[in-house]
Every structure is written in C-alpha cells, then in structure tokens.
Design an enzyme around this catalytic site. Structure first.
Site, short mmCIF file in Angstrom:
data_model
loop_
_atom_site.label_atom_id
_atom_site.label_comp_id
_atom_site.label_asym_id
_atom_site.label_seq_id
_atom_site.Cartn_x
_atom_site.Cartn_y
_atom_site.Cartn_z
NE ARG A 72 54.08 38.58 22.22
CZ ARG A 72 53.44 37.44 22.00
NH1 ARG A 72 54.03 36.31 22.23
NH2 ARG A 72 52.20 37.43 21.57
CG HIS A 119 37.56 34.12 33.67
ND1 HIS A 119 38.71 33.38 33.73
CD2 HIS A 119 37.48 34.57 32.38
CE1 HIS A 119 39.30 33.37 32.54
NE2 HIS A 119 38.57 34.08 31.70
CB ILE A 120 31.64 37.21 33.68
CG1 ILE A 120 31.88 38.50 34.48
CG2 ILE A 120 31.25 36.05 34.58
CD1 ILE A 120 30.63 39.13 35.03
CD GLU A 171 40.25 32.51 36.66
OE1 GLU A 171 40.63 33.68 36.80
OE2 GLU A 171 39.59 32.11 35.68
CB ILE A 207 39.87 41.68 31.11
CG1 ILE A 207 40.61 42.46 30.02
CG2 ILE A 207 38.94 42.57 31.91
CD1 ILE A 207 39.71 42.87 28.87
CB ALA A 208 45.14 39.33 30.54
NE ARG A 209 43.24 32.37 30.25
CZ ARG A 209 42.19 32.77 29.52
NH1 ARG A 209 41.57 33.90 29.80
NH2 ARG A 209 41.74 32.02 28.52
N GLY A 246 46.57 43.20 21.21
CA GLY A 246 45.93 42.35 20.20
C GLY A 246 44.57 42.92 19.86
NE ARG A 247 42.28 38.52 17.55
CZ ARG A 247 42.81 37.36 17.14
NH1 ARG A 247 42.70 37.02 15.88
NH2 ARG A 247 43.40 36.54 17.98
CB ILE A 248 40.68 42.05 23.48
CG1 ILE A 248 39.95 40.81 22.95
CG2 ILE A 248 39.93 42.65 24.68
CD1 ILE A 248 39.95 39.62 23.91
C1 GLV Z 1 38.31 33.92 28.17
O1 GLV Z 1 38.99 34.17 29.10
C2 GLV Z 1 38.84 33.52 26.89
O2 GLV Z 1 40.05 33.31 26.77
O3 GLV Z 1 38.04 33.41 25.95
#
Ligand code: GLV
Length: 331
Positions: free
Chosen positions: A179, A287-288, A269, A238-240, A156-158
């Site tokens: 996907r 989660h920063i 978390e 860095i997703a979830r 995606g964008r990130i």
């Molecule tokens: C951070 O985890 C967000 O989804 O913005």
C-alpha cells in the site's frame, strides 16, 4: 481489592499461565478445547480480559453479551478475528502480537517457497510410494531459487525479513508491492525495488504473499492475477486464507498456469479446498508459520504483557485500536 479476572481461550505455554496467575484470577483452557462462540460468551461472563488466538471471533454481539470485558489480547500478529470498529465503539481495547514472530515466520515463508520451487514434499511422496527406481536427468526437476526474482506482496516486517533472506542469502532480485512504499533506507536494506502489482505478478519467479487480511484484500489473487504470472512461477501464501481464491488457484495449478504453490493458510480453514488436496504441485501446511516453541512462548508472553499493562491501568504494549472512551475508565 479483588484482582481482575482473565480467561485464556486456548492452551498456551504453562510458564505464561503462571505469570498471569501472579496478576489475575485466571481461568485457562489448558485442555485446549475449541469453544463455540456461544460457549466463549458464556465463559466470558464476569471476565475483564481475554487472551485470544486468531480463532476466536470478537464482534459486536459477543461484546454486547460480555459487558465486563475490557481487553482482548490476541497472541497473533494478524487480528482479522477482531471486529476492530465494534471493539472501539464498545470501548474495548484490542492488542496483537507483532515483532516477536517476524523472523520465525519469515523462515517458514522462505522454506515453503523453496519446498514448492524444489518440489520437496512431492519428492518425498514419490520416494515413500516406492516410485524411485532409477536416475533420470529431469527427475522431479524444479525451479531455480538462487538468482531468481522474488516478488513480495505486502512489505511489512515479515515481508522485509523474507526480502532480506532472498536478497542477501540467495542473491535474488527482490521486487515488492505494498500500500505504501518503503523508505529509501529500508529499500536499500532489503535490496528491494517497488513495482506496480501488475509488474510484480508478471516478473516474479516466486511470489510470496504477506499482506494482512481485510475485506478489501479478499481474493487479491484470483484467476486473472494468476493468469498474468509466469508459467514457471510459484505462489506462496503465509498471510491469511481468503487473500487467494483457492478454487481458482487449484484450477490454475491443475492446468499448469503456474508451476507450483505453497499454502499455510486457507479459505475456511481448517477445511482445505478438496481440489488442492488432489494436486501434487502444491505444498500444504496447517497454519504453522510462527510455530516454534520459543516464538509461541514469546507471542503468549506479549499478549500477557498487554493484559498486565492494560488491566493495571497502563497503556497497552501493542494496541490495535485507540479508544476515545473505554470500559476500563467507566469501570
Ligand atoms: C498468525 O497467523 C498470526 O497472525 O500471528
């Protein structure tokens, strides 16, 4: 006519509270207390809109208990804290906060990947512990970043912003799996090559996860997937939390199945799997990834814009569901 009432579930930039006060009767939580679900439901009585962070669960029980609630505006791009189907069924609008955090989050993802590859936090712990006595040719030697292969799962964008950093800034070969495949223009812009998940796992020197969490994405990366990575590879999430099987990852890091990992998100978390805490080859952050003051302000402002638009009778700016019937029109 009385003004709509909104609740801000956690402390946010005071400037955004002031903006919201120009439109609504505002109940805020600038003391930043983490309310239990029951307390949240109590505070939502008589409230028309809520500004949430990713930590407040919005589900069918809560919606049934808060019949006046019309919109939940998340100041996060991810919204797995929303039961979107339940919100749609109840006629409640959901919105998220995309775009404004893309570059900041990509910076952090790249930094975390580099920290894992180049053993930055491990090196600092070594130095602070007084273990630095001498030069050694292989002292804390890590993995090459420039010129290596960057793998991205979730484009995606990130993911695209991370790909651009790797391809254009560090001369990396970028492979990705998603996907759906990107357009040829976007692939050219990111200098990224679409591959199968299996090829992604086996070719990446540095694999970065940026896919949204859905029940189907649970443990997308488990023991088998990690086993098919290179022993010299790094894995960055860095997703979830929940996308990686943290217990399997801890085992793989201990056995050196892969070289290192960087984790900003965790299953369950803020608890962190104890086996991860004991390892030196994993960089752990709370989660920063989107946490710069400018970006956090922009995320809160976008959530505010959604509340202002929707409760003012307009279309929300960044909706996550489409309502056939809404509590707003019924009100
Ligand atoms: C951070 O985890 C967000 O989804 O913005």
């Amino acid at each position: 006519m009385s003004r709509p009432k909104i609740l801000i579930a956690r402390a946010i930039s005071p400037e955004v509270v002031t903006v919201l006060e120009q439109h609504f009767e505002v109940q805020s939580n600038q003391d930043d207390v983490a309310w239990s679900p029951t307390e949240l439901a109590e505070r939502l009585q008589g409230i028309d809109g809520v500004l949430t962070t990713g930590s407040q669960r919005i589900d069918a029980d809560l919606l049934a208990a808060c019949p006046q609630l019309q919109i939940c505006a998340n100041m996060a791009v991810g919204y797995n804290n929303f039961d979107v189907a339940a919100m749609t069924a109840a006629g409640v609008q959901g919105t998220n906060a995309p775009d404004v955090l893309t570059e900041t989050t990509a910076d952090f993802g790249f930094a975390l990947m580099m920290a894992a590859a180049r053993r930055i936090t491990e090196s600092e712990h070594f130095l602070r512990a007084g273990q630095w006595k001498d030069w050694r040719y292989d002292l804390l030697a890590g993995a090459e970043v420039h010129g290596s292969t960057l793998g991205i799962l979730g484009m995606g964008r990130i993911g695209q912003a991370i790909a651009r950093r790797g391809a254009h800034g560090f001369g990396m070969q970028v492979v990705y799996h998603n996907r759906s495949r990107l357009s040829p223009e976007l692939e050219a812009d990111c200098k990224a090559r679409y591959v199968s998940k299996q090829e992604l796992l086996s070719t990446a020197d540095h694999l970065v996860l940026v896919l949204p969490y859905t029940p189907e994405a649970h443990h997308t990366i488990g023991a088998a997937e990690i086993a098919s990575m290179k022993p010299t590879a790094t894995l960055t999430n860095i997703a979830r939390g929940g996308i990686v099987d943290d217990a399997a990852l801890a085992k793989a890091l201990a056995n050196k199945t892969i070289a290192a990992a960087g984790l900003d998100v965790f299953e369950g978390e803020p608890a962190v799997h104890p086996d991860l805490l004991a390892l030196s080859n994993v960089v752990l952050t709370p989660h920063i990834a989107s946490a710069t003051m400018g970006t956090r302000w922009a995320m809160a402002q976008l959530a505010a814009d959604n509340l202002i638009a929707y409760l003012g009778g307009q279309e929300p700016v960044t909706p996550v569901n489409h309502l056939e019937h809404s509590r707003r029109s019924a009100a």
